[in-house]
Write an enzyme that holds these catalytic residues in place. Structure first.
Site, mmCIF file in Angstrom:
data_model
loop_
_atom_site.group_PDB
_atom_site.id
_atom_site.type_symbol
_atom_site.label_atom_id
_atom_site.label_comp_id
_atom_site.label_asym_id
_atom_site.label_seq_id
_atom_site.Cartn_x
_atom_site.Cartn_y
_atom_site.Cartn_z
ATOM 1 N N ALA A 403 0.944 -1.082 -0.008
ATOM 2 C CA ALA A 403 -0.062 0.138 0.021
ATOM 3 C C ALA A 403 0.843 1.120 0.054
ATOM 4 O O ALA A 403 0.561 1.913 -0.745
ATOM 5 C CB ALA A 403 -0.901 -0.069 1.137
ATOM 6 N N ASP A 429 9.671 -6.414 -4.511
ATOM 7 C CA ASP A 429 8.635 -7.172 -3.431
ATOM 8 C C ASP A 429 8.356 -8.478 -4.152
ATOM 9 O O ASP A 429 8.303 -8.649 -5.275
ATOM 10 C CB ASP A 429 7.455 -6.270 -3.596
ATOM 11 C CG ASP A 429 6.541 -6.712 -2.512
ATOM 12 O OD1 ASP A 429 6.426 -7.869 -2.047
ATOM 13 O OD2 ASP A 429 6.013 -5.566 -1.851
ATOM 14 N N ARG A 440 -6.823 -0.621 -0.963
ATOM 15 C CA ARG A 440 -6.073 0.110 -0.501
ATOM 16 C C ARG A 440 -4.700 0.281 -1.348
ATOM 17 O O ARG A 440 -3.752 0.946 -0.986
ATOM 18 C CB ARG A 440 -5.755 -0.174 1.035
ATOM 19 C CG ARG A 440 -4.894 -1.304 1.178
ATOM 20 C CD ARG A 440 -4.755 -1.944 2.597
ATOM 21 N NE ARG A 440 -3.966 -2.857 2.560
ATOM 22 C CZ ARG A 440 -4.145 -4.148 2.450
ATOM 23 N NH1 ARG A 440 -5.248 -4.413 2.048
ATOM 24 N NH2 ARG A 440 -3.249 -5.087 2.636
ATOM 25 N N LYS A 453 3.660 -8.199 -7.192
ATOM 26 C CA LYS A 453 3.298 -6.524 -6.799
ATOM 27 C C LYS A 453 4.262 -5.525 -7.671
ATOM 28 O O LYS A 453 3.853 -4.501 -8.174
ATOM 29 C CB LYS A 453 3.413 -6.541 -5.342
ATOM 30 C CG LYS A 453 2.086 -7.096 -4.527
ATOM 31 C CD LYS A 453 2.163 -6.859 -3.243
ATOM 32 C CE LYS A 453 1.086 -7.158 -2.350
ATOM 33 N NZ LYS A 453 1.312 -7.079 -1.016
ATOM 34 N N ASP A 501 6.199 -3.743 6.145
ATOM 35 C CA ASP A 501 5.450 -4.061 7.380
ATOM 36 C C ASP A 501 6.431 -4.433 8.629
ATOM 37 O O ASP A 501 6.214 -4.285 9.693
ATOM 38 C CB ASP A 501 4.513 -4.989 7.384
ATOM 39 C CG ASP A 501 3.118 -4.584 6.569
ATOM 40 O OD1 ASP A 501 2.956 -3.330 6.295
ATOM 41 O OD2 ASP A 501 2.405 -5.273 5.776
ATOM 42 N N CYS A 557 5.419 -18.602 30.279
ATOM 43 C CA CYS A 557 4.521 -19.155 31.564
ATOM 44 C C CYS A 557 3.098 -18.449 31.113
ATOM 45 O O CYS A 557 2.171 -19.215 31.834
ATOM 46 C CB CYS A 557 5.474 -18.799 32.789
ATOM 47 S SG CYS A 557 5.673 -17.246 33.102
#
Length: 1009
Positions: A403, A429, A440, A453, A501, A557
């Protein structure tokens, strides 16, 4: 009907006509109700220059009911610098008509029509939202009054050069259901006093402060004693300090005993807006500094100037600037507050139109809806022709074509980056386009699904600006691609733009930019929040200095034994998925394929798991159901009973201190019930996935499963003896007890014999399994259904509210909420900083990092911080940007030996080399503290993790090593393909260094790569 069928229908009905596959990331930003309202909203966007098309693009991608684009004017050459849907062939055509088809292709669910007549009141009445851009003041006032009278949401947006304005009128009774998009704050109660007001002492799950703000509304749950608070109506709070807050009258409530959770409640807010005519006289300006009032007056004066002169002020025309200033003075009685220099600067650039400004304002304005000359003439009017040529010569690397990457590439094409001689953009990419990307990512269309892409984005950019020199590559950027993106590649670049990202991937690219002294633009978004960080060699701190690079890990844990939130149970369920359906299959396949598999570093538990996987092979659907039922009993009953056996509800950590105190929740075992939908959903999904992993083709028969379950008898609970349950992370990390080598050897022998028997009997292929990799975007595969059921059952064990399917998918799939408006605004802000990088500014005060939150709306821009000290010796420090640069060739062009390199560094001495080096900073007026000369005995020379020289070696070895050429010391593997580096980075360790001393690296430039 099966539980799976009911689950799918429930999700479909909850969304109505919304295509979740397309809008999945946006749904996590806006929510389902807002998306449904959006799908009923008809929008008019008037003005199809750069700003108008940005707004239209964003709201079409968002999924409104319909969009009508309006413009009375024809396309001009100057429009091509920011209007990315216009081409040279469109010059002379109506801008709305020329853009309509391109906009319609963005989203097949949103009809787009063009309108080229005057905006009448009857025409405006058909819309729920009207957006004006590039319109005169008289038109703005007329349309505003019509919209206010008819309760039509009205938005005005405009950009002039480097300035912009945004006005919103949402009517006199506009309700904001959720003022903030942040998750509700939650804290654990420690104590509540009886009084007027009552005082709550609380903390978050990590023992930090509660995180509430003054005026927040809260409610309570799980409070023992003062139970009147449980499920109470929202109460306003007054914060006393980071651990204490007042909640109103509790004087007549029962005394508090223990436990409890306090949770923020989002209370709707009512807002009242005024029409533009009233707001012009008494504006409510939301700006970061006091320049907002001056810019407001400048925009008003600009309308008066255009009406008087018939044009905007000419670029850098002093007379026009003075006239605009005179008009601005006449609009205010407080002329002493007018920033006259700012108004003059505004006049000089107001005729220009910049793509980054259109992208920024277009993102902001669109978010409010959800709630023959040169094509660069508009840009040249602001910056000049020389700067335009400099933009064309730039060589930039765009990492990521998602995006943000698409928006950056679009902006780069519009401003002419790499559109001249010698310029280039490389975009890489490795991902392919999915349907969820289309809502988007502006450069992709439905026909592109499945394509790379990077290649698709590059082709789209070339169509927007045929002069843009862009090359697409299908690689990720990391240590294993350094042969592709190595010394030669990075050295030739002018800069890098991150569109990634992953924090780790962004930090890696940042490290490469530090190594090669390249500027970096880093951008990121999450929902309606976004940020831009500009990183400039020697001037600013690097990426990792201001961002936590580690994903927030939950202690093991906590996940295993003491969950306190639904996020904990979802992460546990996600781990269960891999542990049940992926890892066992991978291990069995490796065991069958590799004779040496059993010789690995396996524990007894690992090999017992492998044996169980071989023994559990099902032959029927009933076998799969039985396996799922036994696993259910183990997880949700026996494991909990074992935990309570070790730590009963009354257990105390020390006298008077209960073990089961917040944030720990005391669990309860579950009883299996065939009529409980969550219990059955777990059985059905687990059995189906178990069958798939064993490559067993069986129907998912609900009735047969229920019959099998009713006839089953499960073994009774027997407490585990001698098993120690770790309570803290430190106990989890303690060394395990000694391994029983005899048992381990016997297991290896048993499994080796079993493998031989399977292969000799021709049964190896029948025992192969299918590892199941979690896939969040295929709703038919039962993956999210299993995780939701597994998590909600564990939540029932611990008294935690369950999660719905959508939250389960978002958390388990680690989905980052995303929306086109934020992406567009962030890319615009990044390109504003790009202008400064291309200009070559060496003043830290010229640059700005940005943080925005469109839901507020909030935009904060601030000066980057200087780089922190990374290296030091004694009292002297250097930043990560500093290094010692040394040529790796001699006077006659020959490659240096290690001894000759040390001589170049003034490393002298018969037995031990001594470091004498000078570090300098290329920034003008650098402080003297950045320079120094030292004489330090060298102990070790390192290249990465390879030791090239060590003082503790024998003299003969040291002398042999010093005589070797540099490439002999760091050469590749024998017989393997290896590309010699152009830059060799060495780390020096000296004997007189203190423990916290770290010297800057030595960069050796070699003759060839």
């Amino acid at each position: 009907m099966s539980a799976l069928g009911r689950s799918s229908m429930r999700r479909s009905n909850s969304l109505g006509e919304i295509d979740e596959g397309l809008y999945s990331r946006q749904l996590y930003v806006l929510g389902h109700e807002a998306m449904q309202r959006l799908a009923k909203t008809a929008v008019l966007v008037s003005g199809m220059k750069g700003l108008g098309v940005e707004i239209a693009k964003n709201i079409i991608l968002a999924g409104v009911k319909s969009v009508t684009v309006h413009d009375l004017g024809n396309a001009q050459w100057s429009d091509l610098s920011s209007q990315f849907f216009l081409s040279e062939s469109d010059v002379g055509r109506n801008r709305a008509v020329a853009s309509q088809q391109h906009l319609a292709e963005l989203n097949s669910y949103v009809p787009v029509t063009a309108y080229t007549r005057e905006l009448s009141e009857s025409f405006l009445a058909a819309f729920q939202v009207v957006v004006l851009s590039n319109s005169p003041l008289e038109e703005q006032l007329r349309v505003s009054d019509i919209c206010h009278a008819r309760s039509i949401r009205f938005i005005l947006a405009d950009t002039k050069g480097l300035a912009g304005q945004l006005f919103c009128d949402f009517g006199e009774n506009f309700v904001v259901d959720e003022p903030s998009e942040a998750e509700p704050v939650c804290a654990y109660v420690q104590h509540i006093s009886q009084g007027t007001p009552g005082v709550v002492t609380c903390r978050d799950g990590q023992g930090h402060g509660h995180g509430f703000a003054d005026g927040d509304f809260v409610t309570f749950s799980d409070v023992e004693g003062m139970s009147q608070l449980n499920g109470c109506k929202p109460r306003a709070i007054h914060v006393l300090d980071e651990f204490m807050l007042e909640i109103g009258d509790t004087a007549f409530f029962a005394p508090y005993q223990h436990g409890g959770v306090i949770t923020q409640v989002k209370v709707p807010q009512l807002h009242s807006y005024e029409p533009l005519s009233a707001a012009l006289a008494k504006p409510k300006i939301k700006a970061m500094d006091d320049r907002g009032c001056s810019l407001h007056l400048a925009f008003r004066a600009l309308h008066a100037f255009a009406a008087e002169m018939g044009q905007l002020p000419r670029p850098r025309a002093q007379a026009d600037a003075e006239r605009l200033l005179e008009l601005a003075r006449g609009l205010t009685a407080h002329q002493e507050l007018l920033d006259e220099g700012l108004v003059r600067t505004f006049a000089h650039v107001s005729a220009g139109e910049l793509s980054p400004m259109a992208a920024l304002l277009g993102g902001l304005a669109a978010q409010e809806v959800l709630k023959r000359g040169s094509r660069y003439d508009g840009q040249i009017a602001v910056f000049g022709a020389d700067f335009q040529e400099r933009l064309g010569r730039q060589k930039y690397f765009v990492v990521g074509a998602g995006a943000i990457g698409c928006e950056l590439l679009k902006n780069f094409a519009m401003i002419g980056l790499a559109a001249g001689k010698g310029g280039s953009i490389t975009v890489t990419d490795m991902d392919t386009i999915e349907r969820s990307n289309l809502s988007r990512q502006l450069l992709f269309r439905p026909r592109d699904v499945g394509k790379l892409k990077s290649e698709t984005a590059a082709a789209a950019v070339r169509r927007m600006n045929p002069m843009t020199r862009v090359t697409a590559q299908p690689h990720h950027v990391g240590p294993d691609t350094e042969t592709l993106y190595g010394d030669d590649f990075f050295t030739a670049l002018d800069g890098v733009a991150n569109a990634l990202d992953s924090m780790q991937a962004r930090a890696y690219v940042d490290g490469r930019c530090i190594r090669y002294l390249k500027p970096l633009l880093d951008s990121g978004t999450e929902g309606t929040k976004g940020h831009v960080q500009v990183i400039v060699p020697y001037l600013t701190q690097p990426f990792g200095s201001s961002v936590d690079l580690t994903e927030s890990a939950v202690p093991l844990c906590t996940l295993r034994h003491f969950p306190s939130t639904i996020e904990h149970t979802l992460q546990w369920a996600r781990d269960e998925f891999d542990g049940l359906f992926k890892v066992p299959a991978e291990n069995v396949n490796k065991y069958l394929e590799d004779p040496a598999f059993l010789e690995g570093q396996w524990t007894t538990q690992d090999l017992e798991g492998l044996r169980s996987s071989l023994q559990e092979k099902p032959r029927s659907w009933q076998d799969c159901v039985c396996w799922a039922r036994q696993h259910w009993e183990s997880l949700y009953r026996h494991a909990i009973l074992n935990l309570l056996h070790a730590f009963p509800p009354s257990h105390e950590t020390s006298p008077g201190v209960p073990f089961w105190a917040a944030p720990k929740r005391c669990p309860r075992p579950l009883e299996f019930d065939c009529d409980n939908s969550t219990h059955m959903e777990y059985i059905m999904t687990a059995a189906s996935l178990f069958a798939q992993m064993h490559r067993l083709q069986v129907p998912r028969d609900w009735a047969a499963a229920r019959e099998t379950l009713r006839a089953m008898a499960v073994p009774p609970f027997q407490p585990e003896v001698g098993v120690r349950i770790p309570v803290t992370e430190e106990e989890m990390e303690e060394a395990p007890a000694g391994v029983d080598e005899e048992q381990l050897a016997a297991l290896r022998q048993e499994l080796a014999e079993r493998r031989w028997a399977l292969l000799e009997g021709g049964c190896g292929s029948t025992h192969r399994m299918e590892p199941i990799h979690f896939e969040k975007d295929d709703d038919s595969n039962s993956h999210v259904d299993f995780i939701m059921a597994a998590s909600n059952l564990r939540a029932a064990n611990y008294g935690i509210a369950p999660a719905d399917w959508h939250k389960s998918k978002r958390v388990a799939g680690r989905i980052v909420p995303a929306i086109a408006t934020t992406t567009a605004a962030v890319a615009g802000l990044a390109c504003l900083e790009l202008y400064k990088l291309v200009w070559g500014h060496q003043d830290l005060g010229s640059y700005r990092n940005s943080f925005l939150q469109l839901a507020e709306p909030l935009l904060t821009r601030f000066q980057p911080l200087t780089p922190p000290a990374t290296y030091k010796y004694g009292q002297e420090t250097w930043s990560c940007w500093h290094r010692v640069e040394v040529p790796g060739i001699g006077a006659h062009g020959e490659e240096l030996s290690l001894q000759e390199l040390l001589d170049q560094l003034q490393l002298m001495g018969s037995e031990r080399p001594v470091l004498g080096l000078a570090l300098t900073c290329p920034i003008p007026d650098a402080p003297p503290a950045l320079q120094g000369v030292h004489g330090l005995p060298v102990r070790t020379v390192l290249c990465g993790v390879t030791i090239l020289y060590a003082s503790f070696w024998a003299k003969q070895k040291r002398e042999a090593q010093l005589a070797r050429r540099l490439m002999q010391l760091v050469g590749g593997p024998p017989g393997g393909a290896w590309q010699p580096p152009r830059i060799l980075v060495l780390d020096l360790v000296c004997e007189d260094q203190q423990d916290d001393d770290v010297l800057p690296p030595v960069h050796v430039r070699l003759p060839c790569g």
